[in-house]
Motif scaffolding. Structure first.
Motif, PDB file in Angstrom:
ATOM      1  N   ARG A 107       0.882  -1.343  -0.132  1.00  0.00           N
ATOM      2  CA  ARG A 107      -0.101   0.080  -0.161  1.00  0.00           C
ATOM      3  C   ARG A 107       0.901   1.349  -0.203  1.00  0.00           C
ATOM      4  O   ARG A 107       0.507   2.359  -0.563  1.00  0.00           O
ATOM      5  CB  ARG A 107      -0.898   0.082   1.116  1.00  0.00           C
ATOM      6  CG  ARG A 107      -2.092  -1.164   1.275  1.00  0.00           C
ATOM      7  CD  ARG A 107      -2.668  -1.310   0.044  1.00  0.00           C
ATOM      8  NE  ARG A 107      -3.468  -0.050  -0.594  1.00  0.00           N
ATOM      9  CZ  ARG A 107      -4.026  -0.376  -1.794  1.00  0.00           C
ATOM     10  NH1 ARG A 107      -3.638  -1.044  -2.626  1.00  0.00           N
ATOM     11  NH2 ARG A 107      -4.748   1.078  -1.943  1.00  0.00           N
ATOM     12  N   ALA A 116      -2.645   3.803  -5.812  1.00  0.00           N
ATOM     13  CA  ALA A 116      -3.222   3.135  -4.620  1.00  0.00           C
ATOM     14  C   ALA A 116      -4.757   2.874  -5.057  1.00  0.00           C
ATOM     15  O   ALA A 116      -5.545   2.006  -4.609  1.00  0.00           O
ATOM     16  CB  ALA A 116      -3.100   3.957  -3.392  1.00  0.00           C
ATOM     17  N   ASP A 117      -5.470   3.898  -5.930  1.00  0.00           N
ATOM     18  CA  ASP A 117      -7.157   4.068  -5.817  1.00  0.00           C
ATOM     19  C   ASP A 117      -7.238   3.124  -6.924  1.00  0.00           C
ATOM     20  O   ASP A 117      -8.205   2.426  -7.033  1.00  0.00           O
ATOM     21  CB  ASP A 117      -7.375   5.439  -6.305  1.00  0.00           C
ATOM     22  CG  ASP A 117      -7.293   6.222  -5.285  1.00  0.00           C
ATOM     23  OD1 ASP A 117      -7.216   6.039  -4.019  1.00  0.00           O
ATOM     24  OD2 ASP A 117      -6.814   7.586  -5.311  1.00  0.00           O
ATOM     25  N   GLU A 120      -6.539  -1.737  -5.559  1.00  0.00           N
ATOM     26  CA  GLU A 120      -6.565  -1.849  -4.319  1.00  0.00           C
ATOM     27  C   GLU A 120      -6.418  -3.463  -3.771  1.00  0.00           C
ATOM     28  O   GLU A 120      -6.245  -3.767  -2.752  1.00  0.00           O
ATOM     29  CB  GLU A 120      -8.335  -1.779  -3.991  1.00  0.00           C
ATOM     30  CG  GLU A 120      -8.672  -0.278  -4.011  1.00  0.00           C
ATOM     31  CD  GLU A 120     -10.044   0.122  -3.631  1.00  0.00           C
ATOM     32  OE1 GLU A 120     -10.802  -0.963  -3.171  1.00  0.00           O
ATOM     33  OE2 GLU A 120     -10.428   1.177  -3.583  1.00  0.00           O
ATOM     34  N   VAL A 123      -9.457  -6.793  -0.747  1.00  0.00           N
ATOM     35  CA  VAL A 123      -9.679  -6.058   0.536  1.00  0.00           C
ATOM     36  C   VAL A 123      -9.987  -6.966   1.738  1.00  0.00           C
ATOM     37  O   VAL A 123      -9.661  -6.817   2.886  1.00  0.00           O
ATOM     38  CB  VAL A 123     -10.904  -5.130   0.404  1.00  0.00           C
ATOM     39  CG1 VAL A 123     -11.162  -4.190   1.465  1.00  0.00           C
ATOM     40  CG2 VAL A 123     -10.395  -4.107  -0.868  1.00  0.00           C
ATOM     41  N   GLY A 170      -1.931  -5.215  -3.736  1.00  0.00           N
ATOM     42  CA  GLY A 170      -2.223  -4.545  -5.006  1.00  0.00           C
ATOM     43  C   GLY A 170      -0.953  -4.790  -5.932  1.00  0.00           C
ATOM     44  O   GLY A 170      -0.952  -3.944  -7.109  1.00  0.00           O
ATOM     45  N   ARG A 248      -4.562   0.065   5.127  1.00  0.00           N
ATOM     46  CA  ARG A 248      -5.119   0.734   3.820  1.00  0.00           C
ATOM     47  C   ARG A 248      -5.521   1.999   3.892  1.00  0.00           C
ATOM     48  O   ARG A 248      -5.570   3.055   3.081  1.00  0.00           O
ATOM     49  CB  ARG A 248      -6.227  -0.304   3.507  1.00  0.00           C
ATOM     50  CG  ARG A 248      -5.994  -1.645   3.087  1.00  0.00           C
ATOM     51  CD  ARG A 248      -7.221  -2.395   2.470  1.00  0.00           C
ATOM     52  NE  ARG A 248      -6.689  -3.864   1.889  1.00  0.00           N
ATOM     53  CZ  ARG A 248      -6.383  -3.789   0.631  1.00  0.00           C
ATOM     54  NH1 ARG A 248      -6.256  -2.890  -0.023  1.00  0.00           N
ATOM     55  NH2 ARG A 248      -6.020  -5.026   0.335  1.00  0.00           N
TER      56      ARG A 248
END
Length: 299
Positions: A107, A116-117, A120, A123, A170, A248
């Motif tokens: 991250r 990062a967006d 992801e 999760v 990610g 996160r």
């Protein structure tokens, strides 16, 4: 006297090639390093990134590294001793902590690269293997190769906990399911439920319960730090889940305030080196002092 063949003769020593220093010290596997560092010529000056994982007795070090002619350069790093900030205050070298450290490193590097967006990762990890796929309307995922150093890559090793954490975070890391806990070599299948258990510290919780039933004194001695903060076997999964969410939410590195001026502190012990003129002057002063003391004695 029987005939003894001389093995290390003059020809042997004339042709002897000294190995690299870090090979002699047993620190670097150059056979592996060459394959991890060398980049294809048609990629020009593009760096080849490595996910470097190293373990100490009390810490886990995860770094994103690339090599140049001058040496290795670190893009970003994450350490297990940062995990108390996210709620994991004990057991900083176990499997679940290694996963969390890998997640933090992933991250952090994606935040730094502003990906990062877009990527992801996973999760809510459920123990299944889900490699990062490239998106159509975004740059390709950040790719890094696992560098384990001299660590033995046995099935279930904590090295692969970091790999799983970084992959779920990610980063695209080429790997398969063969070395994760729960993989059966005979049926060639992965028990996803068992892997999920390891991610959330379920194996530690099981051992805590077992020890508490069989030998309470040993439990109090071995899990004294857990008892200090009031963490029980039933709390571990929630602790790791909350830690993953906090990582996160804010993976940025924040430098701690230094209580001492270490530069001044260390300069007391490291004296500046004198140049030739200063050294000769120092010797001359000693000679003059000696002559002066001899003259006083004669008087």
């Amino acid at each position: 006297m029987p005939f003894v063949k001389q093995v290390k003769n003059k020809a042997y020593f004339k042709r002897f090639q000294t190995k690299y220093r870090r090979r002699r010290e047993g620190k670097t596997d150059y056979y592996a390093r060459k394959r991890l560092v060398v980049q294809a010529k048609n990629k020009y000056n593009s760096p080849k990134f490595r996910l470097v994982v190293r373990f100490t007795n009390t810490d886990i070090v995860v770094q994103i590294v690339y090599a140049k002619l001058q040496g290795d350069f670190i893009l970003t790093a994450a350490y297990a001793h940062e995990l108390p900030k996210y709620g994991i205050k004990v057991g900083l070298t176990n499997w679940a902590a290694a996963y969390a450290t890998g997640l933090l490193a992933a991250r952090r590097v994606l935040t730094k690269l502003k990906l990062a967006d877009k990527y992801e990762g996973v999760v809510d990890p459920d123990g299944t293997i889900a490699p990062i796929e490239p998106l159509e309307d975004a740059p390709r995922p950040f790719k890094a190769y696992l560098d384990v150093g001299l660590k033995r890559t046995s099935t279930g090793s904590k090295v692969f906990a970091v790999t799983k954490g970084a992959s779920d975070g990610g980063i695209f890391i080429p790997h398969s399911e063969n070395r994760f806990p729960g993989y059966n070599a005979e049926s060639k299948s992965l028990d996803a439920e068992l892997l999920r258990k390891y991610i959330y510290g379920g194996h530690v919780a099981d051992y805590m319960r077992l020890l508490q039933e069989e030998d309470d004194d040993r439990y109090k001695r071995q899990f004294s730090k857990f008892i200090e903060i009031g963490a029980t076997a039933d709390d571990l999964e929630d602790i790791y889940k909350k830690a993953h969410q906090k990582i996160r939410a804010d993976p940025e590195f924040v430098a701690t305030e230094k209580k001492k001026d270490y530069k001044t502190e260390f300069s007391k012990f490291h004296k500046t080196r004198l140049n030739l003129k200063q050294r000769r002057n120092k010797v001359q002063q000693k000679i003059e002092n000696f002559k002066r003391s001899q003259a006083v004695k004669e008087e």
